[in-house]
Design an enzyme around this catalytic site. Structure first.
Site, mmCIF file in Angstrom:
data_model
loop_
_atom_site.group_PDB
_atom_site.id
_atom_site.type_symbol
_atom_site.label_atom_id
_atom_site.label_comp_id
_atom_site.label_asym_id
_atom_site.label_seq_id
_atom_site.Cartn_x
_atom_site.Cartn_y
_atom_site.Cartn_z
ATOM 1 N N ASP A 90 0.814 -1.209 0.000
ATOM 2 C CA ASP A 90 0.000 0.000 0.000
ATOM 3 C C ASP A 90 0.853 1.266 0.000
ATOM 4 O OD1 ASP A 90 -2.247 -1.540 -0.057
ATOM 5 O OD2 ASP A 90 -2.734 -1.311 2.063
ATOM 6 N N LYS A 126 2.614 6.262 -2.936
ATOM 7 C CA LYS A 126 3.625 7.047 -3.642
ATOM 8 C C LYS A 126 3.249 7.213 -5.110
ATOM 9 C CE LYS A 126 7.429 5.716 -0.575
ATOM 10 N NZ LYS A 126 8.703 4.962 -0.466
#
Length: 294
Positions: free
Chosen positions: A76, A81
């Site tokens: 995750d 990002k």
């Protein structure tokens, strides 16, 4: 009729050398489909160092990419990002879980063939996830200003708690005496906020959650507010500074800085395959509702 060509921008976790077999499988499936592949440079360099074939791929840096889909290879954190880099582009993201929990990245490497079938056949749905933004009245912010999960103000060291004067839409709410305060989206409700006693909020719900971190008073509890609200925070601290964490990436700010958090002007689109459902993920990944007596 020949299969249409899809373009994929790929982000990945460059610290997962043990998962290189899964990455090879995913890239092999894409190459077999004749997909056009562009890879984020740090991940590209990692793949080359691991001797993974990337000769048919191009490389991109920063936000210099376009695609039909974005693939996040990792957990995750990698997807968060990737989402920060996608930003307002509106590109749908599919998370391939080669990390640990994989709440957002819920497609396993073993499912990559089925996932590609779904993408090429249009047999998927897009789930819109709210994003929040942050501004300060100082020039101290140097990193990202948008969060898919949460934005938190936190004490910077192990000293005493901080005071967080909080207003919603210019109406004073309370001054939290705590180790911090988390402002989370529905997506982030199952992350840092949940670990501090915040509620689980289903995606597509137009709300924000304010969850204190280790509050000094038992009378203080998490509160859910309208998603269109503007949250204003001013921090007092004995150390005269504090941390502002944006999806886990923190920066130091000076005491007294005015922090304004509100909904961003765009959403992040997450690809969901036909067999992926939110409540199933809650039960399977977070053991939600699990009764050890059964």
């Amino acid at each position: 009729m020949s299969e249409r060509t899809l373009r994929f921008a790929i982000f990945g976790n460059e610290y997962q050398a043990k998962k290189s077999a899964s990455i090879k499988k995913i890239l092999a499936v894409l190459n077999k489909r004749g997909a056009k592949i562009a890879i984020d440079k740090p991940f590209f360099d990692f793949l080359k160092a691991e001797h993974i074939d990337v000769k048919n791929a191009t490389v991109f840096t920063d936000d210099d990419f376009d695609a039909d889909f974005v693939i996040s290879m990792g957990g995750d954190g990698t997807l968060l990002k990737a989402a920060s880099r996608v930003g307002a582009k509106g590109l749908p993201i599919i998370g391939i879980n080669i990390g640990r929990l994989g709440f957002l990245s819920d497609t396993m490497p073993s499912e990559i063939d089925k996932a590609m079938d779904a993408l090429y056949n249009g047999n998927y749905r897009l789930e819109d996830h709210s994003v929040i933004s942050v501004e300060t009245d100082t020039n101290e912010l140097g990193g990202p200003r948008y969060a898919l999960n949460d934005i938190a103000v936190l004490k910077r060291d192990t000293a005493s708690m901080i005071g967080i004067s909080t207003s919603v839409d210019d109406e004073y709410v309370v001054t939290y005496q705590a180790d911090g305060l988390i402002v989370s989206t529905p997506t982030g409700s199952t992350a840092y906020g949940l670990s501090n006693g915040g509620p689980i909020v289903v995606p597509n719900t137009d709300v924000l959650c304010l969850t204190p971190v280790a509050p000094h008073s038992l009378n203080i509890r998490p509160i859910v507010i309208n998603g269109g609200s503007v949250v204003t925070l001013t921090v007092s601290s004995r150390s005269h500074n504090f941390l502002l964490a944006i999806d886990g990436q923190s920066e130091k700010l000076s005491e007294g800085a005015k922090v304004t958090i509100k909904k961003a002007p765009y959403q992040i689109k997450i690809v969901k395959l036909p067999n992926k459902h939110y409540y199933t993920t809650l039960r399977d990944k977070m053991m939600w509702g699990m009764d050890s007596r059964c």
